[in-house]
Design a protein around this motif. Sequence first.
Motif, PDB file in Angstrom:
ATOM      1  N   GLY A 216     -24.623   8.403 -35.491  1.00  0.00           N
ATOM      2  CA  GLY A 216     -24.566   9.149 -34.033  1.00  0.00           C
ATOM      3  C   GLY A 216     -24.250  10.667 -35.060  1.00  0.00           C
ATOM      4  N   GLU A 217     -24.124  11.029 -36.112  1.00  0.00           N
ATOM      5  CA  GLU A 217     -23.982  12.738 -36.935  1.00  0.00           C
ATOM      6  C   GLU A 217     -25.147  13.176 -36.043  1.00  0.00           C
ATOM      7  OE1 GLU A 217     -21.646  14.376 -38.354  1.00  0.00           O
ATOM      8  OE2 GLU A 217     -20.265  12.228 -39.796  1.00  0.00           O
TER       9      GLU A 217
ATOM     10  N   PRO B   4     -17.709  26.027 -26.371  1.00  0.00           N
ATOM     11  CA  PRO B   4     -16.918  25.023 -25.687  1.00  0.00           C
ATOM     12  C   PRO B   4     -17.315  23.220 -26.369  1.00  0.00           C
ATOM     13  CG  PRO B   4     -19.623  25.252 -25.130  1.00  0.00           C
ATOM     14  CD  PRO B   4     -19.087  25.682 -25.561  1.00  0.00           C
ATOM     15  N   ASP B   5     -16.749  21.860 -26.115  1.00  0.00           N
ATOM     16  CA  ASP B   5     -16.811  21.114 -27.027  1.00  0.00           C
ATOM     17  C   ASP B   5     -17.897  20.551 -26.841  1.00  0.00           C
ATOM     18  OD1 ASP B   5     -14.202  20.729 -27.247  1.00  0.00           O
ATOM     19  OD2 ASP B   5     -13.628  19.782 -25.748  1.00  0.00           O
TER      20      ASP B   5
ATOM     21  N   PRO C 172     -20.352  14.661 -27.097  1.00  0.00           N
ATOM     22  CA  PRO C 172     -20.417  13.717 -27.851  1.00  0.00           C
ATOM     23  C   PRO C 172     -21.031  12.787 -28.567  1.00  0.00           C
ATOM     24  CG  PRO C 172     -19.356  13.061 -26.426  1.00  0.00           C
ATOM     25  CD  PRO C 172     -19.987  14.454 -25.740  1.00  0.00           C
ATOM     26  N   ASN C 173     -22.221  13.164 -28.355  1.00  0.00           N
ATOM     27  CA  ASN C 173     -23.670  11.964 -28.692  1.00  0.00           C
ATOM     28  C   ASN C 173     -24.154  12.166 -29.979  1.00  0.00           C
ATOM     29  OD1 ASN C 173     -23.174   9.745 -27.154  1.00  0.00           O
ATOM     30  ND2 ASN C 173     -24.368  10.674 -25.171  1.00  0.00           N
ATOM     31  N   TYR C 174     -23.577  14.489 -30.075  1.00  0.00           N
ATOM     32  CA  TYR C 174     -23.929  14.848 -30.598  1.00  0.00           C
ATOM     33  C   TYR C 174     -23.616  15.694 -31.731  1.00  0.00           C
ATOM     34  CZ  TYR C 174     -28.354  13.730 -27.640  1.00  0.00           C
ATOM     35  OH  TYR C 174     -28.866  13.426 -27.202  1.00  0.00           O
TER      36      TYR C 174
ATOM     37  N   TYR D 279     -17.181  19.858 -38.272  1.00  0.00           N
ATOM     38  CA  TYR D 279     -16.702  20.869 -36.736  1.00  0.00           C
ATOM     39  C   TYR D 279     -16.065  20.447 -35.865  1.00  0.00           C
ATOM     40  CZ  TYR D 279     -20.064  23.198 -39.952  1.00  0.00           C
ATOM     41  OH  TYR D 279     -20.502  24.077 -41.334  1.00  0.00           O
ATOM     42  N   VAL D 280     -15.351  19.138 -35.747  1.00  0.00           N
ATOM     43  CA  VAL D 280     -13.971  19.070 -34.893  1.00  0.00           C
ATOM     44  C   VAL D 280     -13.541  19.561 -35.008  1.00  0.00           C
ATOM     45  CG1 VAL D 280     -13.397  17.681 -33.884  1.00  0.00           C
ATOM     46  CG2 VAL D 280     -15.810  16.855 -34.880  1.00  0.00           C
ATOM     47  N   ASP D 281     -13.061  20.565 -34.095  1.00  0.00           N
ATOM     48  CA  ASP D 281     -10.798  21.344 -34.685  1.00  0.00           C
ATOM     49  C   ASP D 281     -11.763  21.885 -36.130  1.00  0.00           C
ATOM     50  OD1 ASP D 281      -9.746  19.358 -32.542  1.00  0.00           O
ATOM     51  OD2 ASP D 281      -9.450  17.901 -33.978  1.00  0.00           O
TER      52      ASP D 281
END
Length: 658
Positions: free
Chosen positions: A217-218, A476-477, A480-482, A487-489
């Motif tokens: 999923g990444e 923006p966030d 979630p599928n990509y 790089y989260v937070d």
Amino acid sequence: MLTLFVLIIISSCSINMSSSAVKLHIQDQHVVMDNGIVQVTLSKPEGIVTGIQYNAIDNLLEVLNEEPNRGYWNLVWSEAGRRGTKGTFDRMEGTNFEVIVENEEQVELSFTRMWDPSLEGKLVPLNIDKRFVMLRGSSGFYSYAIYEHLKEWPGFNIDNTRIAFKLRKDKFHYMAMADNRQRYMPLPDDRLPERGQVLDFPEAVLLVNPVEPEFKGEVDDKYQYSCENQHNRVHGWICTDPPVGFWQITPSSEFRSAGPLKQGLTSHVGPTTLAIFHSAHYSGEDLVLKFGPNEAWKKVYGPIFIYLNSLSNGDEPLGLWEDAKKQVKTEVGSWPYEFPASEDFPSLDKRGKVDGRLLVQDRYVSDECIPANSAYVGLAPKGDVGSWQRECKGYQFWTRADVAGYFSVPAVRTGDYNLYAWVPGFVGDYRYDNVITIASGYEIEVGEIVYKPPRDGPTLWMIGIPDRSAAEFYVPDPNPNYINKLYVDHPDRFRQYGLWERYTDLYPSEDLVYTVGNSDYHKDWFFAQVTRKKDDGTYQGTTWKIKFKLDDVDMNGTYKLRIALASAHSSELQVRINDQEATSPLFSSGVIGKDNTIARHGIHGLYWLFNIDVKGNLLAEGDNTVFLTQLGSTSPFQGIMYDYIRLEGPPSYSNDLN
């Protein structure tokens, strides 16, 4: 996959600093440099690094690859007159081998390829001399190259040139390029069609069936690991069994193109590590090296250092990163190196130095000159104001001023330069009026110099921070599928894939509206003015509105709207005031930019500054609107990034905004 290690700083890195003499072994088709710590094998006479033996690993390079595809210099070139950034890939294989230095302290090897008119159209018209150096007691090796174009030879273009190393995918799984940009990486196999799905461009792949389920999923994309020249000092890979680090260290950016803000690739899935000397990434054709048929040129790229380190049993493998950072300080402190045997690489005593102090004069900020705190100050080839960011043929030498504006530019090669600067917090570029001639061993003191940034009148309102980046705006966030979990937070959240599509999600039918005095650019100003995707899959340009109030208007005065862009890609910016339907815009940029920053997860490309006169009779007492239209509409990647927008009143004007 091993659990992610907790990063700790340790002092027990145990590199066996052997006192063995450097030895050279010349074979029929290979040559081997060996100092008792590391052994490097190169093909002869091509000069391809085919093997690196270190710490009981017989070869750190990918043994599954053919020898020419392990460790190599390369460039991409085209014949003069060709447009775009695509050309012929050339590994620059040498045709002649020579030992330049061979003693117990140092070995320096040369692999050359000389050009003559019989090769026209077949090979880039350059004499190329690739050098490899090994020193006694050094845990690694150095490489540099000399490119030369003679005046009588035909013109040509270079899109990029670099060194690439392809490491063993069964050994190197952890990549590091900064304290907060490091992680376990997917395997190259995960990008294959049966395991990965190519997204909007070939470099971006969604991992749908990776070897290690944790990566499912990444998104993997090499551009997510780009870095500015000023920060690109060390990056590389860690093998955990046995603990070994492979690091590419660049102690100076003097030979890199386009100054400290230019971005380039570093390490990425392969596992691959790169030393980028020149590229058109994040700039487009503006930074393609273009030579005319009567243009002589010579340039030295490098040296860069390939550093290898290891640990004692039981030590934390990520300590290798901490040790690599220490080695960077050693290499930077040793620059310019004394060991290169080529007369084209001058030592410190054959270079010069420039000192001075930069002040800023803006009477609408202060009645007195202001110290240029943290200003970027550099020497680059002679050119127009701001030309350094598109300059790619010569050398550039940059530093940062201190809080009082004092600066020192050391170790400058001899030659004629302009002194350039820009100051965070102020728009525009500075160029010192006099040409600076650097002579061997000379120090030049320019004294106090003053930058007068563009300014006509008092600030009525502004949006953003003048720092040549869109990082302060709303990012923006990701969908979630990509996502890329790194790089989260993360402060660099702009590096997530697909953020351009989030604009349509946030503004499905109406464009962004920003109200001065009420809106907050950190939350209400999207980081890029991109196209909107329509239901039929096509795209349309967008028009943003800036609403503001004026209590009083000087109908006979001239206001100034300053728009600084951090990036542009195949875009046309049009500006209208209070009449969105006006046939002719007040200002049009024309089609500008080929940065491709939006697609490549950057936050800036090339800098643009537009200074637009606004006649007072276009404004109204009370409500006003600036309309910013980006016309391009054929791609999701067309768009602009704003750096800073400011409206100034006439010189004698004062206004209290509501």
